[in-house]
Design an enzyme around this catalytic site. Structure first.
Site: not given
Ligand code: NCD
Ligand code: ZN
Length: 430
Positions: A63, A146, A173, A284
């Site tokens: 992200h 996604k 996800h 992630d």
């Molecule tokens: C993700 C995020 O912060 O974009 N956070 C996470 O804990 N993986 C969003 C999500 O997948 O819930």
């Molecule tokens: Zn993620």
């Protein structure tokens, strides 16, 4: 004639160690592998120093934020952190503000990446509100779509249609929407409420739709979900946190979706990894501002990993649990195959000149300074190798602790004139 860039050391990729030698680069592409360094404009020579020259690492789930969330991270800060940990390509997630589920926001995001990314990049589109928008998005230079848990509730018909398109990558996800409650709760109760049953049920639901698309299940945290995904022919990745951390810690820094599991589950996940049932590592990387990570019952989920994770997961190699070739599969060739990119993840003539140069050993423990999420917890300070140089498209982006300010970054899903045309989409069956 002098070569553009030459990088020498112990050459290695997922097929094993090829010995001491040099990679010769012209126009973003590996044009030769030689025993002795030819004359070059840029020469990095680490021969005889116990330094590996490997295909560039790839993180297929990050992200980078940007747009309305630039206070957490942006395309430059996130990819600078990536480059410092040897990552030469990232695939960015669409849960930004605004969401990347219209052609307009997606082109803005692609432009920001083109201007600011230090490493090769692409982006996944979010599931849009209509089929027309879905085909518009599919024709753009994206890595795939996604699917989030809420899409399975709010946009189920579009998800079903997208899953039916044979030449698309769909990254899922794996949690059902029922698992996602906006509760004020502790980490341990999240672990209980968002248990493995929701994760496995989500994989089951997607499998029951008999998708024609290539389905990739990201951040699998439960052995049951992993096994179900493999049975359906889906690829899977695991994160460093689900492998190496457990749910006991109530600190906000450990709050993440899906939640951390208990020691039994994380150990089984590690066992499955070592048995060869996992296709890739993915971080992630989910950065948040410090103030969003401070209130134990309401803090935002997500762990910021760029700048640390390849060095930390190399500890599995150092410990003798994971072979070097297998590690290089999981950090480079595996993610390249999932993304459908040939010419990535291999050290050979004709491949894209993305290289990671690293030395095994504890290296320096660096304070995180490139990602905006600097609250990297203590457990990420354990590093079992040091990245000495990161090369993107033949350009040295990071060298011995310093960003050079240069890059050869491209979006491999945009087909352009010149060298990049030599890269082509790889059929998933190859
Ligand atoms: C993700 C995020 O912060 O974009 N956070 C996470 O804990 N993986 C969003 C999500 O997948 O819930
Ligand atoms: Zn993620």
């Amino acid at each position: 004639m002098r070569a553009e860039t030459v990088v020498c050391g112990t050459l290695v990729d997922y097929r094993g160690v090829h010995g001491e030698g040099c990679v010769v680069v012209e126009d973003g592409v590996i044009v030769g592998i030689t025993g002795r360094p030819p004359s070059a404009v840029n020469l990095l020579d680490y021969q005889g120093q116990g330094v590996y020259v490997a295909p560039g690492f790839i993180d297929l789930h990050v992200h980078l934020r940007g747009l309305g969330l630039s206070y957490k991270e942006d395309e430059h800060s996130g990819t600078a952190a990536a480059a410092a940990s040897g990552i030469t390509m990232v695939a960015d997630m669409p849960n930004t503000v605004p969401r990347l589920s219209t052609a307009k926001t997606l082109s803005e995001k692609l432009q920001a990446l083109e201007r600011r990314s230090l490493v090769d990049y692409s982006v996944y589109a979010g599931i849009p509100g209509s089929l027309e928008e879905a085909s518009r998005l599919a024709s753009m230079p994206i890595a795939g779509f996604k699917v989030y848990p809420s899409d399975l509730l709010d946009r189920f018909d579009i998800v079903r249609a997208v899953l039916d398109s044979s030449d698309t990558l769909i990254v899922v996800h794996p949690e059902l929407p029922e698992a996602e409650k906006p509760l004020v709760e502790s980490n341990s109760s999240r672990t209980m409420h968002r248990g493995c049953h929701w994760e496995t049920a989500a994989v089951e639901l997607v499998a029951s739709l008999q998708p024609r698309a290539r389905v990739h299940i990201t951040h699998v945290s439960c052995p049951s979900a992993l096994e179900r995904a493999r049975l359906a022919g889906f690829t899977v990745d695991v994160t460093p946190h689900h492998l190496l951390l457990q749910e006991w810690d109530e600190d906000c820094l450990f709050r993440v979706n899906p939640p951390l599991r208990d020691a039994h589950h994380s150990m089984l996940l590690l066992e499955r990894l070592l048995e060869g049932m996992v296709d890739a590592f993915a971080s992630d990387h989910a950065p948040h501002a410090v103030w969003e990570k401070s209130e134990p019952l309401t803090c935002r989920p997500g762990i910021p990993w760029l700048e640390a994770w390849p060095q930390m997961l190399y500890c599995l190699v150092e410990a003798g649990a994971l072979g070097l070739s297998k590690y290089l599969w999981l950090v480079s060739r595996g993610p390249a195959r999932i993304l459908g990119l040939s010419g990535y993840g291999v050290l050979e003539t004709g491949a894209r000149a993305n290289l990671t140069v690293f030395r095994p050993g504890s290296g320096r423990v660096l304070a995180p300074e490139l990602s905006k999420a600097r609250h990297i917890p203590y457990f990420m300070e354990r590093r079992c190798m040091e990245v000495l140089a990161t090369i993107v498209g033949g350009v040295v982006v990071y060298h011995e602790g310093v960003l050079t300010g240069k890059t050869g970054a491209v979006n491999p899903f945009s087909w352009r004139e010149g060298a990049h045309q030599r890269l082509h989409r790889e059929e998933v069956s190859s």
